[in-house]
Design an enzyme around this catalytic site. Sequence first.
Site, PDB file in Angstrom:
ATOM      1  CE  LYS A 163      -3.490  -0.728  -0.511  1.00 15.58           C
ATOM      2  NZ  LYS A 163      -4.045  -1.055  -2.066  1.00 15.58           N
ATOM      3  CG  HIS A 167       4.229  -6.001  -1.435  1.00 17.52           C
ATOM      4  ND1 HIS A 167       4.336  -4.702  -1.928  1.00 17.52           N
ATOM      5  CD2 HIS A 167       3.037  -6.658  -1.795  1.00 17.52           C
ATOM      6  CE1 HIS A 167       3.401  -4.494  -2.389  1.00 17.52           C
ATOM      7  NE2 HIS A 167       2.321  -5.427  -2.448  1.00 17.52           N
ATOM      8  NE  ARG A 211       0.126   6.390   0.405  1.00 23.59           N
ATOM      9  CZ  ARG A 211      -1.043   5.974   0.305  1.00 23.59           C
ATOM     10  NH1 ARG A 211      -1.251   4.746   0.127  1.00 23.59           N
ATOM     11  NH2 ARG A 211      -2.027   6.684   0.157  1.00 23.59           N
ATOM     12  CB  SER A 268      -5.225  11.044 -13.464  1.00 18.03           C
ATOM     13  OG  SER A 268      -6.368  10.360 -14.001  1.00 18.03           O
ATOM     14  CD  GLU A 328      -8.914  12.112 -10.547  1.00 22.13           C
ATOM     15  OE1 GLU A 328      -8.789  12.961  -9.615  1.00 22.13           O
ATOM     16  OE2 GLU A 328      -7.685  12.000 -11.036  1.00 22.13           O
ATOM     17  NE  ARG A 362      -9.073   3.489   1.421  1.00 23.22           N
ATOM     18  CZ  ARG A 362      -8.718   4.569   2.052  1.00 23.22           C
ATOM     19  NH1 ARG A 362      -9.811   5.325   2.347  1.00 23.22           N
ATOM     20  NH2 ARG A 362      -7.647   4.947   2.778  1.00 23.22           N
TER      21      ARG A 362
END
Length: 324
Positions: free
Chosen positions: A57, A133, A157, A253, A255, A289
């Site tokens: 994530k 991962h 992140r 993007s 979206e 999400r």
Amino acid sequence: MACDLDRLAKETLSEKMRTNYLEFDGVVLPEEYKLYADQVENFEVYDDDVYVCSFQKSGTTWTQEMVWLIANDLDFEKAKSPINARFPFLEFSGTIMTARAAMRDPNMEVPSWVTKSVDFCKTFPRPRFIKSHQPFNLLPRQIRTGEKKPKIIYVARNPKDVCISFYHHSKLLEGFCGTFDDFCKLFLGDKLVYAPYWNHVRGFWERKDQDNMLFLLFEDMKKDLPSVVRKTAQFLGKTLDDSQVQALCKHLSFESMKVNPALNRVTTIAWIRSLNLSKDDSEENEFIRNGNVGQWKATMSEEWIKKFDEWSAKNLASCKGLKF
């Protein structure tokens, strides 16, 4: 305290999707990993391989899509095929997941994506694009020893945002049945899969200056995606003009990605929900999400923010120069 966390992990993480978690060379992984650990350890690596690595994530799918399209000359038509078919997950155990599902329903039809794991990566046509991962110390031996030097792109992140995204992911796809507070405890206690988080990041940060390593930050991708695209293209030996960068950034993007069936795992989520394995009954929750930076500000309590900041400050001392 450790015993309490172990008990919490077992109660909230192992109900349906996992049987138990064990440590492998200091890394938390499902106990089923022992059945294919040797395959990963001895996986044959080629210098023309391209790996995207991350803690879960942290922007993995986003980075995979960017890397694959740059390396494949922006072939948007071929990019319509599922990302797992173009960029397989090295240590994903399809065999284990198939067996677990079959125990619940021996007559069920298992989707093809479930069976693609180490063996699928072995037969993948070169140049291969591989997702992992795994922390650096559990990557294939030939990478760790420097015998082979594939291109490795690592994306990191802010751990507070990772925790929030990982929590929703775990409810949606892993059957996590605890509260958000429970998840924060497990995250800070290094009891979640692929933990410890900081060891994961540190293993790649320490090697960021190697010629075959590119270290990216999710936050930089959100702030200035065109610059990251150009940086990644240079790393991969590709040149993109301004119009190509613009087209790729539009494709990348959030979206666009949220409605892209090649990336948003709609089939996967539907399959897991059909088995009643998901603990997230919110139909609007999705694999992709929101991808926002700083979502922790509206989600975490002041107490958890303080705990995460103190934990991060302590660990960042050994990652000189890194900040989110």
